[in-house]
Scaffold this active site. Structure first.
Site, short mmCIF file in Angstrom:
data_model
loop_
_atom_site.label_atom_id
_atom_site.label_comp_id
_atom_site.label_asym_id
_atom_site.label_seq_id
_atom_site.Cartn_x
_atom_site.Cartn_y
_atom_site.Cartn_z
N GLU A 1 53.42 -32.19 75.48
CA GLU A 1 54.10 -30.97 75.07
C GLU A 1 53.51 -29.85 75.92
O GLU A 1 52.29 -29.68 75.99
CB GLU A 1 53.84 -30.68 73.58
CG GLU A 1 54.61 -29.46 73.14
CD GLU A 1 54.48 -29.11 71.66
OE1 GLU A 1 53.81 -29.85 70.91
OE2 GLU A 1 55.06 -28.07 71.29
N ARG B 1 42.68 -42.62 70.17
CA ARG B 1 42.49 -41.34 70.86
C ARG B 1 41.13 -41.31 71.50
O ARG B 1 40.19 -41.93 71.00
CB ARG B 1 42.46 -40.20 69.84
CG ARG B 1 43.76 -39.62 69.46
CD ARG B 1 43.50 -38.49 68.46
NE ARG B 1 43.49 -37.20 69.12
CZ ARG B 1 44.59 -36.55 69.49
NH1 ARG B 1 45.77 -37.08 69.28
NH2 ARG B 1 44.50 -35.37 70.07
N LYS C 1 44.30 -29.24 71.86
CA LYS C 1 44.82 -28.08 72.59
C LYS C 1 44.79 -26.83 71.73
O LYS C 1 44.54 -25.75 72.23
CB LYS C 1 46.26 -28.35 73.03
CG LYS C 1 46.36 -29.21 74.27
CD LYS C 1 47.81 -29.32 74.71
CE LYS C 1 48.55 -30.33 73.88
NZ LYS C 1 49.88 -30.69 74.39
P1 ATP Z 1 46.44 -32.11 71.06
O1 ATP Z 1 46.17 -32.72 69.72
O2 ATP Z 1 45.26 -31.87 71.90
O3 ATP Z 1 47.36 -30.91 71.00
P2 ATP Z 1 48.69 -33.71 71.50
O4 ATP Z 1 48.66 -35.12 71.06
O5 ATP Z 1 49.43 -32.76 70.64
O6 ATP Z 1 47.23 -33.24 71.81
P3 ATP Z 1 50.60 -34.04 73.55
O7 ATP Z 1 50.91 -33.11 74.65
O8 ATP Z 1 51.60 -34.21 72.48
O9 ATP Z 1 49.23 -33.57 72.95
O10 ATP Z 1 50.15 -35.45 74.12
C1 ATP Z 1 50.74 -36.14 75.17
C2 ATP Z 1 50.27 -37.56 75.13
O11 ATP Z 1 48.86 -37.61 75.25
C3 ATP Z 1 50.62 -38.24 73.81
O12 ATP Z 1 51.12 -39.53 74.10
C4 ATP Z 1 49.32 -38.31 73.08
O13 ATP Z 1 49.30 -39.44 72.25
C5 ATP Z 1 48.30 -38.39 74.23
N1 ATP Z 1 47.01 -37.83 73.82
C6 ATP Z 1 46.77 -36.60 73.33
N2 ATP Z 1 45.47 -36.45 73.01
C7 ATP Z 1 44.87 -37.62 73.31
C8 ATP Z 1 43.53 -38.12 73.19
N3 ATP Z 1 42.55 -37.35 72.71
N4 ATP Z 1 43.28 -39.37 73.60
C9 ATP Z 1 44.27 -40.15 74.09
N5 ATP Z 1 45.54 -39.75 74.23
C10 ATP Z 1 45.85 -38.51 73.84
MG MG Z 2 51.42 -33.33 70.07
#
Ligand code: ATP
Ligand code: MG
Length: 561
Positions: free
Chosen positions: A40, A267, A277
């Site tokens: 995102e 994760r 984020k």
């Molecule tokens: P955050 O919680 O930091 O906002 P998010 O999951 O909302 O992260 P996205 O931009 O939606 O962030 O994530 C894009 C991809 O990265 C998704 O497939 C998510 O599962 C993966 N991802 C995000 N954070 C992690 C992490 N800490 N470890 C592994 N994969 C991750």
């Molecule tokens: Mg997300």
């Protein structure tokens, strides 16, 4: 250095690779492999994302498939092109290449039509209750929820309202479109989940004000996967409970044999930092760090600025692997990965962080000789360089002690002989101090026969110290970083994570002295400062006024804390 599959050491497959190999063997989706990385664009990528990137792109590379970059841009209130650009830059820097760039917003039209189909088929309705009322009716994992009073309104009514929602006739927050599934379902995500909400307060970074309704993650993700032809939709474990809903939505409209399948892995979490984020944005907006690329941040751009290499990040992720269990990885593992990567690659140089002047009284005045030193003894191709040597040098203040006991191996008047790195053996003779008793100059005599590399140069002494030439060395600013947070898992502590920040995570040293050529270091240039650690030139550097970030110390220093 590219290593082919045949040369690479045999490593057992992770569980996702096993699934993929099995699917290929069984001809699932015709044996085709397609993944996507779906960020995102609401923040910069962090090292957690790198873990997902390595898997999404890695699977496609390894099995001759396709990996696309898809921006999951369904919430204009939080998204921006600044983030889109940085995400692309960071993925490329990590060394990966996407086949296509897609945006969930490309599918707004299709998703809107699909939502209307759901309404017509009696599978969705417009709910006019407030978010609070809807939440109150949700129930708990052990108690069923209650039906909305709008649940059984006629389809034509919902259809009309949904279209008017999208024409901007209703204010944000007044209505939502919900799937009509089961308010008593044991999986909370099936209790009439929200499919669409109104957002009119922010324009979308790509579609502007064209749309007034936006799909929720669950109503967009699986569909986007399907529209693109994704076969393996890899995501983190918190989405495991969403998977039945992902499948349910697909079941409602997919015809034919092809189906994307969601799979979840753990994760990445790392000790002494946060991996979200939202929290990082807070640190940036409140000025608690200097920006997304503050070298203390676990963002890709912060780590790049700190001196991490893509190879070290990929090696770290390879070492920790992929499992089905949540864990917090030790930051020491990440640091050892960057040490291992930099050790054979970067030149080892003299940098004096806390300089004191050393005068070699028996060395001729007005003479400057050039001493040859190896750039990296661990790397036969690392070459050599010259270091200017003269009567007046800078050494580390800590390498001299006026009154020392016999356990002190470095300089002390009447004490031991010490070798100046790649130069001569000296012995301290005395010092001069200012009114406060602080040493201003150390005096020493050298042995002219002891030059490194000369016939008399292999006389062994107990210690070697670093030095730079006073006149030709450059002045540098050096930034030392400590852990960003004081506790191992700040996100698990409850309370305000900002109160757990380490107030001493940054130490700025001014007036450091470095070898002359380091004065021209360019942002991103990496070095080992002998005895101190690995350092990387910061973008704040100017010609002749370099600024260095400590990437990591030479040894694991957190372990003893
Ligand atoms: P955050 O919680 O930091 O906002 P998010 O999951 O909302 O992260 P996205 O931009 O939606 O962030 O994530 C894009 C991809 O990265 C998704 O497939 C998510 O599962 C993966 N991802 C995000 N954070 C992690 C992490 N800490 N470890 C592994 N994969 C991750
Ligand atoms: Mg997300």
């Amino acid at each position: 250095m590219a290593v082919t599959a045949e040369e690479a050491p045999k490593k057992s497959l992770n569980f996702i690779e096993q699934i993929v190999e099995n699917d290929i063997k069984e001809g699932v989706n015709g044996g085709r492999i397609q993944t996507r990385f779906p960020p995102e664009p609401n923040g910069y990528l962090h090292i957690g994302h790198a873990k997902a990137i390595c898997l999404d792109f890695g699977i496609a590379e390894r099995y001759g498939g396709v990996c696309n970059l898809r921006f999951d841009d369904t919430n204009p209130a939080k998204e921006d092109v600044e983030y889109v650009d940085s995400i692309m830059e960071d993925i490329k820097w990590l060394g990966f290449h996407w086949n296509n760039v897609y945006y969930a917003s490309d599918y707004f039209g299709k998703l809107y039509e699909l939502a209307k189909q759901f309404i017509r088929e009696g599978k969705a309705y417009v709910d006019e209750q407030s978010a609070e009322e809807i939440a109150r009716q949700k129930g708990t994992p052990t108690e069923p929820g209650q039906n909305s009073p709008y649940r059984d309104r006629p389809a034509e009514e919902s259809l009309d309202l949904f279209e008017r929602m999208n024409r901007g006739e209703f204010a944000e927050g007044t209505m939502v479109l919900r799937a009509k599934i089961d308010m008593g379902h044991s999986n909370m995500h099936f209790r009439d989940p929200i499919m669409y909400r109104i957002i009119t307060s922010h324009p979308h970074h790509r579609t502007g004000r064209e749309w007034k309704v936006y799909p929720m993650y669950d109503f967009a993700h699986g569909q986007s996967d399907y529209f693109e032809g994704v076969t393996h939709s890899l995501c983190t474990l918190e989405f495991e409970v969403h998977r039945p809903l992902y499948d349910y939505y697909l079941d409602q409209f997919v015809k034919g044999d092809y189906r994307p399948k969601q799979r979840e892995f753990n994760r990445l979490n790392i000790t002494y930092t946060v991996m979200s984020k939202r929290k990082m944005l807070q640190l940036v907006q409140e000025g608690l760090v200097s920006g997304w690329d503050d070298p203390r941040m676990p963002t890709i751009c912060g780590m790049r600025r700190r001196g991490y290499t893509p190879e070290s990040i990929r090696a770290f992720i390879d070492r920790i692997g992929y499992t089905k269990y949540e864990a917090v990885n030790d930051v020491a593992l990440l640091e050892s990965a960057v040490r291992d990567d930099l050790k054979p690659r970067v030149p080892r140089v003299c940098a004096i962080l806390d300089p004191v002047r050393l005068v070699i009284t028996n060395y001729p005045e007005g003479v400057r000789e050039s001493l040859v030193t190896e750039n990296n003894p661990d790397n036969p191709e690392g070459g050599t360089r010259e270091m200017a040597f003269s009567r007046e040098l800078y050494i580390e203040r800590g390498d001299f002690m006026e009154q020392a006991d016999k356990d002190f191996y470095r300089l002390s008047p009447g004490g031991r002989e010490v070798r100046l790195k790649s130069a001569y053996i000296i012995r301290a003779t005395g010092c001069e101090k200012d009114a406060e008793g602080r040493v201003t100059t150390v005096y020493a005599e050298y042995d002219p026969e002891s030059k490194s590399g000369s016939a008399g140069g292999n006389r062994k002494v107990k210690s070697t110290i670093n030095w730079v030439d006073v006149e030709t060395s450059a002045e540098a600013e050096v930034r030392l970083y400590d852990l960003l947070f004081l506790c191992e898992n700040p996100s698990a502590e409850g309370g305000d994570f900002r109160e757990l920040l380490n107030p001493e995570s940054l130490t700025v040293l001014k007036g450091c002295r470095v070898e002359a050529f380091l004065g021209e270091a360019k942002a991103g240039d990496k070095f080992q400062f002998l005895k101190t650690g690995y350092f990387c030139a910061d973008p704040d550097s100017e010609a002749g006024r370099p600024v260095f970030n400590r990437t990591v110390s030479l040894k694991d220093s957190w372990a003893k804390k």
